[in-house]
Write a protein that holds these residues in place. Structure first.
Motif: not given
Length: 86
Positions: A8-15
């Motif tokens: 959430k903090r890095a604003n990335i989605s899961t694999i």
């Protein structure tokens, strides 16, 4: 700190979300191809033969499972992958 919090903090989605997005982008690319090209033929091809054991997964069945799991209902495949890649 949990992995979910870091994501959430890095604003990335899961694999798994990234794989799903790439799969739908690829299906969209194939759907725009000439109908006589090999990838488009392979998308709808259902091999004949003995049917014992677990049914084989293919692109079409995988896309249908994802469509129903994501609750897209009756909208077309093109609209589905457009929603996935945005």
């Amino acid at each position: 700190m949990s992995n979910e919090e870091i994501q959430k903090r890095a604003n990335i989605s899961t694999i798994s979300e990234q794989i799903l997005r790439q799969r739908w982008k690829f299906i969209g690319h194939i759907l725009r191809m000439d109908p006589h090209k090999h990838p488009k033929t392979a998308l709808t091809w259902a091999p004949k033969g003995r049917s014992h054991g677990r049914p084989k997964d293919n692109w079409q069945s995988t896309a249908e499972k994802e469509r129903t799991a994501l609750g897209f209902g009756s909208i077309g495949v093109r609209q589905q992958w457009l929603l996935m890649i945005v």
